[in-house]
Design an enzyme around this catalytic site. Structure first.
Site, PDB file in Angstrom:
ATOM      1  CD  GLU A 185      -2.372   2.571  -3.420  1.00 46.75           C
ATOM      2  OE1 GLU A 185      -3.465   3.140  -3.530  1.00 46.75           O
ATOM      3  OE2 GLU A 185      -1.668   2.692  -2.387  1.00 46.75           O
TER       4      GLU A 185
ATOM      5  CG  ASP B 155      -1.742   1.178   1.452  1.00 39.82           C
ATOM      6  OD1 ASP B 155      -2.794   1.231   0.810  1.00 39.82           O
ATOM      7  OD2 ASP B 155      -1.372   2.080   2.244  1.00 39.82           O
TER       8      ASP B 155
HETATM    9  C1  GLC Z   1      -3.968   3.544  -0.057  1.00 39.69           C
HETATM   10  C2  GLC Z   1      -5.319   2.897   0.080  1.00 39.69           C
HETATM   11  C3  GLC Z   1      -6.275   3.876   0.646  1.00 39.69           C
HETATM   12  C4  GLC Z   1      -5.783   4.324   1.972  1.00 39.69           C
HETATM   13  C5  GLC Z   1      -4.360   4.848   1.882  1.00 39.69           C
HETATM   14  C6  GLC Z   1      -3.751   4.997   3.232  1.00 39.69           C
HETATM   15  O1  GLC Z   1      -3.963   4.546  -0.998  1.00 39.69           O
HETATM   16  O2  GLC Z   1      -5.728   2.379  -1.131  1.00 39.69           O
HETATM   17  O3  GLC Z   1      -7.555   3.350   0.756  1.00 39.69           O
HETATM   18  O4  GLC Z   1      -6.615   5.301   2.491  1.00 39.69           O
HETATM   19  O5  GLC Z   1      -3.532   3.973   1.169  1.00 39.69           O
HETATM   20  O6  GLC Z   1      -3.409   3.762   3.770  1.00 39.69           O
END
Ligand code: GLC
Ligand code: MG
Length: 686
Positions: free
Chosen positions: A378, A308
């Protein structure tokens, strides 16, 4: 020795002899002498060749004959030559077999990994299926619905976080990385879910959140109180308690990314909520602890991680102000990430080293045959696509299998074939050579594409997703075309929405629409679900679409099953054919295979006639295998006049001996080139 052996032979002879003349010779021979305890005056072999040997000449070969007889005959030319021929034939065959085996191994292209052979299906656990009637989805609920994945031919499932959490950011604020939040169930539920998934051939990808923890995490409390080991686990700095802004950095959720902590008397950094303090990855102990957590889940058997928010993992140590996008904007109005060039808070030097360290640990678990562990990152880098590409592994060092490709989320910005091509090409032309692409059209952070592009574009977008090269990601509900819900301000749950209601992510997180029962079959007991069910659930649901072979679901299932069985679609060439204001057309073909798939998709607002007559590689008449407008499936078009309506996608299948890619090299792409040899049904590198 030879006497003893002869003796043994004579005993056997007594049992199995068929030749009376041998019995005579034997009674007077060396074996009989040995049995009588007489010593032999000459070596046995010599005597055999002189005296007894003469007698053996009279004997015909027979089954069970003694060595002496056998040797006499075997040295005759007819036996010797036959023997030698057979011997060399065996040697030649063995060598040929070994050679063929080595050649086949050397010439075979790699098999597709499980993460390449199926779309990744994202489950948002609060919204997928509630088993205990509290109105919030849970792990047992997911377990009840595993057959849905089998029905769709989905093999990989990514589940958003279910760690223990105070749920300020619905699980992305982790209080304990080694526990399951009671809302979602117990560790036992998790283990049963994983076991069931593995039994059904499904892979489980966990969400892993390295950037931050919850402010309720034990580490944070120990850090606030300056426990020596945890003191530097977070990013702390001195600040003014009344104006706690050591610099102009802002949180992704808006406003300063610094909060003053009274216990410690300093400010801590949070690139997301103030309840999500950023870990300090410049402290090697933090990395050590996080790796232990990754191993904890790998030991449990999970198949991979979605990492993440990785670009936020490191920040510049100097804590200087970031440059403003608009230098003239008054600093007090700089409150969102769009106001700043995030030069010091994202993508810092050292970030990739950290991810590669995680990867190396994950790879240690991939050595077990058939247990490849996967990693996807991500990171939203928008127009800095090259930054995203850096997350791909190289031939020298492993990082992610692929970084998520979010560019198709922008499809609704401009409804045209040219735009669709541009977005696809943004990835294809920037991706390092030989890498595996991937496509995302929705997730728990972005409005559902069926709403932003319009319901009439759902089918063509799913068709695009499932026929492009690489791995598709499907956010739960996309397979039936679920749409955003409307949320009133009082219904807002998402912290991002509380800051700015237009940023709320609740609309795309509504409960999965399983059937037309109460709460869409998502939750049986609950009076109310954590977010409202979309009112269209009575007609738009899985059960209804399963009965209808023209549904969005039926089309998804058909295309996904076809994809996994058809070489051109799962690992073949991808060639651009045509793009204009309405239509985007491309080809999927495989060298050595006559079957090819021509896609003609209308992303525009008008009907279109596409003329592909300038391509001699295509047959004159083209037959539609499946159209998103069902009445056109099976229709035939002359290649000069392929008709599509807005939102209509055609998959045309045709047969030919002529390959398109050799004549259009600049327009074609393949991850790993391979050819098909039809008469023995194998693939080889070519
Ligand atoms: C990522 C997740 C999101 C979250 C953020 C903080 O972008 O997809 O939902 O709020 O990380 O962890
Ligand atoms: Mg529940």
């Amino acid at each position: 020795m030879s006497l003893g052996k002869s003796s043994g032979a004579s005993v056997e002879m007594g049992e199995c002899t068929r030749n009376p003349s041998y019995r005579e010779a034997d009674s007077d021979g060396p074996a009989a002498a040995a049995a009588a305890g007489r010593s032999s005056p000459e070596p046995a072999a010599k005597r055999l060749s002189s005296d007894a040997g003469q007698e053996y000449l009279q004997i015909q070969p027979y089954a069970g004959m003694p060595k002496e007889v056998l040797l006499r005959y075997s040295s005759q030319a007819r036996y010797r030559v036959t023997r030698e021929v057979l011997f060399w034939l065996t040697v030649a065959c063995t060598l040929a077999l070994v050679g063929i085996t080595i050649a086949v191994i050397a010439l075979s292209p790699g098999c597709l990994g499980w993460w390449q052979g199926s779309p990744v299906y994202q489950v948002y656990p609060r919204s997928f299926k509630d088993s205990d009637g509290d109105g919030i989805g849970d792990l047992r609920g997911i377990r009840q619905q595993l057959d849905h994945f089998l029905y769709l031919n989905i093999k990989s499932v990514w589940i958003s976080p279910f760690y223990r959490s105070p749920m300020k950011d619905f699980g992305y604020d982790v209080e304990d990385f080694r526990e399951i939040d009671p809302i979602f169930g117990t560790m036992h539920d998790f283990e049963e879910l994983l076991a069931d998934m593995h039994n059904k051939g499904l892979k489980l990808i966990m969400d892993f959140i390295p950037n931050h923890t919850s402010d309720r995490h034990r580490w944070f409390n120990l850090s606030r109180t300056r426990d020596p080991y945890y003191e530097n686990f977070y990013v702390w700095t001195n600040c003014n308690a009344t104006h706690p802004k050591p610099n102009n950095w802002v949180s992704i959720f808006g406003n300063s990314s610094w909060t003053y902590d009274e216990v410690r008397g300093q400010c801590y950094l949070h690139q997301f909520l103030k309840e999500q303090p950023d870990l300090n990855f410049r402290n090697p102990d933090v990395m050590k602890e996080m790796i232990d957590i990754v191993k904890f889940w790998l030991d449990k058997g999970v198949d991979g991680f979605r990492m993440d928010a990785v670009k936020h993992i490191l920040e510049a140590e100097h804590l200087r102000d970031e440059p403003q996008v608009d230098p003239n904007k008054p600093p007090e109005l700089v409150t969102t990430e769009w106001d700043l060039h995030s030069d010091y808070t994202t993508s810092q030097v050292g970030l990739h080293d950290l991810l590669r360290t995680f990867r190396a640990e994950i790879d240690n678990y991939s050595r077990e045959p058939g247990r490849y562990r996967f990693m996807v990152t991500e990171s939203y880098d928008y127009d800095e696509v090259w930054k995203t590409m850096m997350y791909y592994s190289t031939s020298l060092v492993r990082e992610s299998d692929f970084p998520f490709n979010f560019y198709l989320l922008d499809l609704p910005h401009n409804k045209s074939g040219l735009w669709a091509k541009e977005l696809v090409n943004l990835w294809m032309s920037n991706m390092p050579k030989g890498k595996w692409p991937n496509w995302v059209v929705g997730n728990h952070d972005r409005p559902r594409i069926s709403t932003s592009a319009g319901p009439d574009k759902v089918r063509v977008i799913n068709m695009l997703l499932l026929t492009l090269p690489g791995t598709a990601t499907t956010y739960y509900g996309e397979e039936i075309g679920m749409q955003n819900i409307n949320i009133t301000d009082s219904q807002i749950q998402d912290p991002a929405g509380k800051y700015n209601s237009s940023l709320s992510r609740d609309p795309e997180r509504s409960p999965m629409q399983w059937n037309d029962d109460v709460n869409a079959g998502f939750s049986s007991g609950a009076n109310s679900t954590w977010l409202p069910v979309h009112p269209n659930y009575r007609t738009l649901n899985v059960e209804a679409q399963m009965q209808d072979d023209t549904s969005v679901l039926a089309q998804y299932r058909f295309l996904n099953r076809l994809r996994s069985s058809e070489l051109p679609l799962n690992r073949g060439w991808f060639c651009y054919v045509h793009a204009d204001a309405q239509v985007f057309s491309y080809l999927r073909e495989f060298d050595g295979l006559q079957r090819a798939y021509l896609m003609v998709m209308n992303f525009g607002e008008k009907s279109a006639v596409t003329d592909l007559s300038s391509f001699p590689e295509f047959p004159e008449r083209l037959k539609v295998l499946i159209s998103t407008s069902h009445q056109n499936s099976g229709r035939e078009f002359p290649k000069s006049q392929i008709l599509t309506e807005p939102g209509e996608g055609l998959m045309i299948r045709y047969s030919t001996d002529t390959r398109f890619n050799p004549n259009h090299q600049g327009e074609c792409y393949i991850s790993e080139k391979a050819c098909y040899l039809e008469f023995i049904d194998i693939l080889y590198k070519c």
